[in-house]
Design a protein around this motif. Sequence first.
Motif, PDB file in Angstrom:
ATOM      1  N   TYR A   1     -18.520  16.023  44.818  1.00  0.00           N
ATOM      2  CA  TYR A   1     -18.510  14.818  45.103  1.00  0.00           C
ATOM      3  C   TYR A   1     -16.880  14.223  44.548  1.00  0.00           C
ATOM      4  CZ  TYR A   1     -22.330  12.794  47.346  1.00  0.00           C
ATOM      5  OH  TYR A   1     -23.357  12.332  48.248  1.00  0.00           O
ATOM      6  N   GLY A   2     -16.762  14.550  43.201  1.00  0.00           N
ATOM      7  CA  GLY A   2     -15.540  14.290  42.386  1.00  0.00           C
ATOM      8  C   GLY A   2     -14.316  14.729  43.081  1.00  0.00           C
ATOM      9  N   TYR A   3     -14.135  16.112  43.642  1.00  0.00           N
ATOM     10  CA  TYR A   3     -12.874  16.344  44.321  1.00  0.00           C
ATOM     11  C   TYR A   3     -12.645  15.651  45.490  1.00  0.00           C
ATOM     12  CZ  TYR A   3     -11.777  19.862  40.784  1.00  0.00           C
ATOM     13  OH  TYR A   3     -11.391  20.390  39.658  1.00  0.00           O
ATOM     14  N   ALA A   4     -13.712  15.078  46.382  1.00  0.00           N
ATOM     15  CA  ALA A   4     -13.810  14.452  47.663  1.00  0.00           C
ATOM     16  C   ALA A   4     -13.285  13.025  47.339  1.00  0.00           C
ATOM     17  CB  ALA A   4     -15.200  14.452  48.140  1.00  0.00           C
ATOM     18  N   MET A   5     -13.344  12.694  46.091  1.00  0.00           N
ATOM     19  CA  MET A   5     -12.608  11.450  45.982  1.00  0.00           C
ATOM     20  C   MET A   5     -11.480  11.373  45.649  1.00  0.00           C
ATOM     21  SD  MET A   5     -15.359   9.449  46.133  1.00  0.00           S
ATOM     22  CE  MET A   5     -14.704   8.000  45.411  1.00  0.00           C
ATOM     23  N   ALA A   6     -10.718  12.526  45.554  1.00  0.00           N
ATOM     24  CA  ALA A   6      -9.318  12.506  45.444  1.00  0.00           C
ATOM     25  C   ALA A   6      -8.417  11.951  46.330  1.00  0.00           C
ATOM     26  CB  ALA A   6      -8.671  14.023  45.074  1.00  0.00           C
ATOM     27  N   VAL A   7      -8.758  11.644  47.654  1.00  0.00           N
ATOM     28  CA  VAL A   7      -8.084  11.259  48.777  1.00  0.00           C
ATOM     29  C   VAL A   7      -7.832   9.604  48.570  1.00  0.00           C
ATOM     30  CG1 VAL A   7      -9.968  10.874  50.387  1.00  0.00           C
ATOM     31  CG2 VAL A   7      -7.793  11.197  51.334  1.00  0.00           C
ATOM     32  N   PHE A   8      -8.910   9.119  47.559  1.00  0.00           N
ATOM     33  CA  PHE A   8      -8.786   7.689  47.421  1.00  0.00           C
ATOM     34  C   PHE A   8      -7.836   7.153  46.574  1.00  0.00           C
ATOM     35  CE2 PHE A   8     -12.957   7.732  49.222  1.00  0.00           C
ATOM     36  CZ  PHE A   8     -13.011   6.786  50.165  1.00  0.00           C
ATOM     37  N   ILE A   9      -7.229   8.243  45.916  1.00  0.00           N
ATOM     38  CA  ILE A   9      -6.053   7.783  44.973  1.00  0.00           C
ATOM     39  C   ILE A   9      -4.910   7.484  45.810  1.00  0.00           C
ATOM     40  CG2 ILE A   9      -4.463   8.769  43.190  1.00  0.00           C
ATOM     41  CD1 ILE A   9      -6.922  10.592  42.093  1.00  0.00           C
ATOM     42  N   PRO A  10      -4.333   8.177  46.658  1.00  0.00           N
ATOM     43  CA  PRO A  10      -2.970   7.618  47.221  1.00  0.00           C
ATOM     44  C   PRO A  10      -3.318   6.523  48.252  1.00  0.00           C
ATOM     45  CG  PRO A  10      -3.636   9.704  48.267  1.00  0.00           C
ATOM     46  CD  PRO A  10      -4.441   9.555  46.904  1.00  0.00           C
ATOM     47  N   THR A  11      -4.684   6.633  48.833  1.00  0.00           N
ATOM     48  CA  THR A  11      -5.142   5.377  49.564  1.00  0.00           C
ATOM     49  C   THR A  11      -5.171   3.969  48.807  1.00  0.00           C
ATOM     50  OG1 THR A  11      -6.601   6.824  51.043  1.00  0.00           O
ATOM     51  CG2 THR A  11      -7.116   4.571  51.029  1.00  0.00           C
ATOM     52  N   SER A  12      -5.651   4.078  47.385  1.00  0.00           N
ATOM     53  CA  SER A  12      -5.508   3.039  46.813  1.00  0.00           C
ATOM     54  C   SER A  12      -4.099   2.434  46.667  1.00  0.00           C
ATOM     55  CB  SER A  12      -6.378   3.231  45.490  1.00  0.00           C
ATOM     56  OG  SER A  12      -7.596   3.435  45.468  1.00  0.00           O
ATOM     57  N   ILE A  13      -3.272   3.230  46.352  1.00  0.00           N
ATOM     58  CA  ILE A  13      -1.960   2.839  46.076  1.00  0.00           C
ATOM     59  C   ILE A  13      -1.273   2.296  47.260  1.00  0.00           C
ATOM     60  CG2 ILE A  13       0.465   3.694  45.633  1.00  0.00           C
ATOM     61  CD1 ILE A  13      -0.936   5.953  43.774  1.00  0.00           C
ATOM     62  N   LEU A  14      -1.338   2.898  48.640  1.00  0.00           N
ATOM     63  CA  LEU A  14      -1.064   2.228  49.716  1.00  0.00           C
ATOM     64  C   LEU A  14      -1.601   1.189  50.361  1.00  0.00           C
ATOM     65  CD1 LEU A  14      -0.787   5.611  51.877  1.00  0.00           C
ATOM     66  CD2 LEU A  14       1.002   4.322  51.061  1.00  0.00           C
ATOM     67  N   CYS A  15      -2.988   0.903  49.905  1.00  0.00           N
ATOM     68  CA  CYS A  15      -3.768  -0.616  50.035  1.00  0.00           C
ATOM     69  C   CYS A  15      -3.122  -1.662  49.313  1.00  0.00           C
ATOM     70  CB  CYS A  15      -5.171  -0.289  49.751  1.00  0.00           C
ATOM     71  SG  CYS A  15      -6.197   0.700  50.901  1.00  0.00           S
ATOM     72  N   ALA A  16      -2.192  -1.409  48.373  1.00  0.00           N
ATOM     73  CA  ALA A  16      -1.332  -2.421  47.926  1.00  0.00           C
ATOM     74  C   ALA A  16      -0.420  -3.480  48.987  1.00  0.00           C
ATOM     75  CB  ALA A  16      -0.658  -2.243  46.699  1.00  0.00           C
ATOM     76  N   ALA A  17      -0.456  -2.756  50.223  1.00  0.00           N
ATOM     77  CA  ALA A  17       0.400  -3.351  51.258  1.00  0.00           C
ATOM     78  C   ALA A  17      -0.138  -4.679  51.550  1.00  0.00           C
ATOM     79  CB  ALA A  17       0.475  -2.224  52.283  1.00  0.00           C
ATOM     80  N   PRO A  18       0.677  -5.658  52.169  1.00  0.00           N
ATOM     81  CA  PRO A  18       0.096  -6.872  52.241  1.00  0.00           C
ATOM     82  C   PRO A  18      -0.650  -7.035  53.738  1.00  0.00           C
ATOM     83  CG  PRO A  18       2.217  -6.903  52.516  1.00  0.00           C
ATOM     84  CD  PRO A  18       2.060  -5.428  52.070  1.00  0.00           C
ATOM     85  N   SER A  19      -0.967  -5.962  54.381  1.00  0.00           N
ATOM     86  CA  SER A  19      -1.479  -6.020  55.878  1.00  0.00           C
ATOM     87  C   SER A  19      -3.053  -5.589  55.747  1.00  0.00           C
ATOM     88  CB  SER A  19      -0.857  -4.989  56.766  1.00  0.00           C
ATOM     89  OG  SER A  19      -1.527  -5.001  57.850  1.00  0.00           O
ATOM     90  N   PRO A  20      -3.931  -6.540  56.020  1.00  0.00           N
ATOM     91  CA  PRO A  20      -5.482  -6.258  55.693  1.00  0.00           C
ATOM     92  C   PRO A  20      -5.734  -5.150  56.914  1.00  0.00           C
ATOM     93  CG  PRO A  20      -4.935  -8.751  55.976  1.00  0.00           C
ATOM     94  CD  PRO A  20      -3.816  -7.856  56.048  1.00  0.00           C
TER      95      PRO A  20
END
Length: 162
Positions: A81-100
């Motif tokens: 479970y812990g290592y599977a969550m690693a992909v959400f780190i770059p995703t969280s950064i990219l989600c700062a983009a202003p496009s929903p």
Amino acid sequence: FISNKPDLYGPFWIATTLIVVSSASGSFAQYLSGVRKNDVDKVSASAIFFYGYVSLLPAAIWGLLIWHNKPMRLLNLVGIYGYAMAVFIPTSILCAAPSPILRWCLIMLAAGISGLSIVMNLKQHFMEALKGKGAVYLAGIAGIHLLCAVGLGFYFFHVSGL
């Protein structure tokens, strides 16, 4: 796949990084959208969510497997479970983009990748241990994972008025 020597170092630091990155990126996304609101509460809520996700869900699966007399090491489950969550780190950064639309596409992609990682790591054990019920339990695990990802998207990256 996780070996026979799992560690807790990676899952702990991945969850900790996610707490900081998702809180900061969510606040930055709101700022870029014109919302001037300080959400310090997101840090404590994300800590509860991420540490809970990396510890409570594996514990529930561990208990389920013990109940079916086919135990799996708890540390292996926490590692999966812990290592599977690693992909959400770059995703969280990219989600700062202003496009929903871009945000939701990224969140669903990350949920798919991490969910597939969890299911593929558990598949063999579940199919052997639970016979006909294994696929149902794996589908439930994937569904819970998807619901958690959608919840994260709404909590951190949903901006009012969009």
